[in-house]
Design a protein around this motif. Structure first.
Motif, short mmCIF file in Angstrom:
data_model
loop_
_atom_site.label_atom_id
_atom_site.label_comp_id
_atom_site.label_asym_id
_atom_site.label_seq_id
_atom_site.Cartn_x
_atom_site.Cartn_y
_atom_site.Cartn_z
N GLY A 6 -2.00 6.91 -10.73
CA GLY A 6 -1.51 7.87 -9.75
C GLY A 6 -0.10 8.08 -10.03
O GLY A 6 0.80 8.47 -8.96
N ASP A 271 -4.63 4.86 2.18
CA ASP A 271 -5.71 5.38 1.20
C ASP A 271 -4.99 5.68 -0.11
O ASP A 271 -5.66 6.13 -0.88
CB ASP A 271 -6.21 6.79 2.06
CG ASP A 271 -7.37 6.28 2.71
OD1 ASP A 271 -7.69 5.17 2.82
OD2 ASP A 271 -8.20 7.08 3.44
N TRP A 272 -3.69 5.61 -0.19
CA TRP A 272 -3.23 5.95 -1.77
C TRP A 272 -4.18 4.91 -2.57
O TRP A 272 -4.39 5.49 -3.76
CB TRP A 272 -1.80 5.68 -1.79
CG TRP A 272 -1.21 5.96 -3.05
CD1 TRP A 272 -0.54 7.30 -3.57
CD2 TRP A 272 -0.92 4.97 -4.31
NE1 TRP A 272 -0.31 7.23 -4.81
CE2 TRP A 272 -0.61 5.73 -5.32
CE3 TRP A 272 -1.57 3.69 -4.61
CZ2 TRP A 272 -0.35 5.26 -6.56
CZ3 TRP A 272 -1.38 3.44 -5.95
CH2 TRP A 272 -0.51 4.11 -6.82
N CYS A 273 -4.02 3.78 -2.44
CA CYS A 273 -4.98 2.80 -3.22
C CYS A 273 -6.29 3.24 -3.46
O CYS A 273 -6.93 3.44 -4.76
CB CYS A 273 -4.95 1.38 -2.80
SG CYS A 273 -3.46 0.40 -3.14
N LYS A 274 -6.91 3.37 -2.45
CA LYS A 274 -8.40 4.22 -2.58
C LYS A 274 -8.53 5.32 -3.66
O LYS A 274 -9.35 5.45 -4.25
CB LYS A 274 -9.10 4.26 -1.16
CG LYS A 274 -10.42 4.81 -1.33
CD LYS A 274 -10.99 5.32 0.19
CE LYS A 274 -12.34 5.81 0.02
NZ LYS A 274 -12.85 6.39 1.33
N SER A 275 -7.86 6.46 -3.30
CA SER A 275 -7.52 7.64 -3.78
C SER A 275 -7.42 7.44 -5.43
O SER A 275 -7.65 8.31 -6.20
CB SER A 275 -6.77 8.72 -3.20
OG SER A 275 -5.34 8.16 -3.27
N ASN A 276 -6.37 6.29 -5.70
CA ASN A 276 -6.20 5.94 -7.16
C ASN A 276 -6.86 4.82 -7.78
O ASN A 276 -6.60 4.42 -8.93
CB ASN A 276 -4.60 5.86 -7.08
CG ASN A 276 -3.91 7.04 -6.94
OD1 ASN A 276 -3.75 8.04 -7.71
ND2 ASN A 276 -3.49 7.39 -5.72
N SER A 277 -8.06 4.43 -7.13
CA SER A 277 -8.68 3.19 -7.67
C SER A 277 -7.98 2.02 -7.98
O SER A 277 -8.02 1.35 -8.92
CB SER A 277 -9.45 3.58 -8.92
OG SER A 277 -10.51 4.81 -8.48
N HIS A 278 -6.91 1.72 -6.93
CA HIS A 278 -6.25 0.82 -7.22
C HIS A 278 -6.64 -0.36 -6.18
O HIS A 278 -6.90 0.01 -4.99
CB HIS A 278 -4.49 0.94 -7.07
CG HIS A 278 -3.62 -0.14 -7.48
ND1 HIS A 278 -3.49 -1.27 -6.74
CD2 HIS A 278 -2.89 -0.16 -8.55
CE1 HIS A 278 -2.72 -1.89 -7.58
NE2 HIS A 278 -2.25 -1.34 -8.45
N VAL A 311 -12.61 0.56 3.11
CA VAL A 311 -11.19 1.22 3.67
C VAL A 311 -11.33 0.88 5.10
O VAL A 311 -12.27 1.18 5.76
CB VAL A 311 -11.14 2.60 3.43
CG1 VAL A 311 -9.86 3.05 4.13
CG2 VAL A 311 -11.18 2.98 2.19
N THR A 313 -10.64 1.42 8.81
CA THR A 313 -10.55 2.22 10.19
C THR A 313 -10.34 1.45 11.37
O THR A 313 -10.59 0.55 11.43
CB THR A 313 -11.53 3.28 10.07
OG1 THR A 313 -12.89 2.28 10.31
CG2 THR A 313 -11.84 3.92 8.75
N PRO A 324 1.12 11.30 4.43
CA PRO A 324 1.48 11.15 3.03
C PRO A 324 2.72 11.89 2.55
O PRO A 324 3.31 11.60 1.57
CB PRO A 324 0.37 11.86 2.40
CG PRO A 324 -0.88 11.83 3.25
CD PRO A 324 -0.43 11.57 4.84
#
Length: 329
Positions: A6, A271-278, A311, A313, A324
């Motif tokens: 990312g 959610d940055w980690c989730k969206s970048n598979s980190h 994730v 919630t 973001p």
């Protein structure tokens, strides 16, 4: 470049052998330059072995690594962004100031200007009473150590005039090996003992407001662990002072808050980690819930490990999420 997640780059130092070290920087970092930059600016910038691994190899070994970079006059364009134009500074050799500790970024510590490169860049180092500053040509003797030094410009986010920490009620740690008859560290006493002068307050820029930018206490975000750059953790804001955020990790609530500038490239929205598979280190409470989850409920692809990756919630009214647009713009 070893990996690009990312826009967050894992960079591996070139070394003579197998032993090396990796660092993580965002692709917009001002610390990244195109291949050939130092050679083209020879006389102003020099290629040197990384201080963290320089002692692992001999001078001859390092020379063989560095020589191929010399004599390169053309940049190789890899799409790096243009570096910002910095204002000139008026800091001089030996001036004392306060800074966020590079080693423990939860503390403010005293430091000294140990080298002035030009009217843009200067180097500061954390003070150690047992290592007096001895002038050596155009600098004071210092250790080239990434854990005790900052390369600064006039607008460096982590330098402050003396007594800044006291005025803002931020934790201040005296110099290493400091002892005095005065119970509390006193800058006037320290300056007199060291025969030095404080950097005038007017040399420091006017600080912006993170609150005006939209940050609020209790907002949740994702933040890189300063002592382990491979680890990104769930965290939240506990305090705001000017353009600085005080960040606490949710998986280690007993640890001290870290001091982070609002434009830090180590801050990410939820959610940055989730969206970048980190991988993301989840909050402590979440881990406790997963550990108590009944074994009989795990079937097929549903495992305890998979729940670690779910994730978070929440419906709690007292939690807010950082938009973001506040990050890495």
């Amino acid at each position: 470049i070893v990996k690009n997640v990312g826009g967050r780059l894992e960079l591996c130092y070139d070394s003579p052998g197998d032993e090396t070290k990796s660092i993580n920087l965002f692709c917009t970092s001002e610390a990244i330059f195109p291949y050939g930059f130092a050679s083209r600016n020879e006389g102003k910038y020099f290629l040197e072995p990384p201080s963290s691994i320089i002692e692992l190899y001999t001078y001859g070994d390092w020379k063989a690594v560095i020589e191929p970079f010399q004599g390169i006059n053309n940049f190789i364009d890899i799409g790096l962004p243009n570096h910002p134009v910095h204002p000139t500074h008026c800091f001089t050799l030996g001036m004392r100031l306060e800074t966020v500790s590079p080693l423990i970024p939860s503390e403010i510590v005293p430091a000294t200007v140990v080298k002035v490169f030009d009217n843009i860049y200067f180097l500061i180092q954390i003070d150690d009473v047992e290592k007096p500053r001895i002038k050596n040509n155009d600098s004071l003797e210092y250790e080239s150590n990434e854990k005790t030094t900052w390369l600064c410009t006039a607008k460096h986010p982590y330098i402050f005039p003396i007594n800044w920490a006291k005025e803002n009620k931020v934790k201040f740690s005296p110099p290493l090996n400091w002892s005095s008859d005065v119970e509390e560290f006193n800058w006037n006493v320290y300056l007199k003992i060291t025969g030095s002068q404080a950097a005038p307050a007017e040399l420091f820029p006017e600080r912006a407001s993170a609150a005006a930018r939209g940050f609020e206490v209790h907002m949740r975000l994702e933040y890189v662990e300063p002592r382990n750059q491979d680890l990104i953790c769930a965290a939240h804001i506990t305090r705001i002072v000017d353009d600085l955020l005080f960040i606490k990790f949710d998986h280690r609530p007993c640890c001290q808050d870290y001091i982070v500038h609002m434009d830090s490239e180590n801050l990410f929205p939820v959610d940055w980690c989730k969206s970048n598979s980190h991988p993301l280190a989840p909050p402590e409470d979440y881990l406790k819930i997963v550990k108590k989850f009944p074994k009989e409920n795990f079937r097929g692809d549903l495992t305890r490990q998979s729940l670690y990756e779910v994730v978070m919630t929440t419906n709690e009214d007292d939690l807010e999420w950082c938009p973001p647009l506040y990050f890495n713009r």
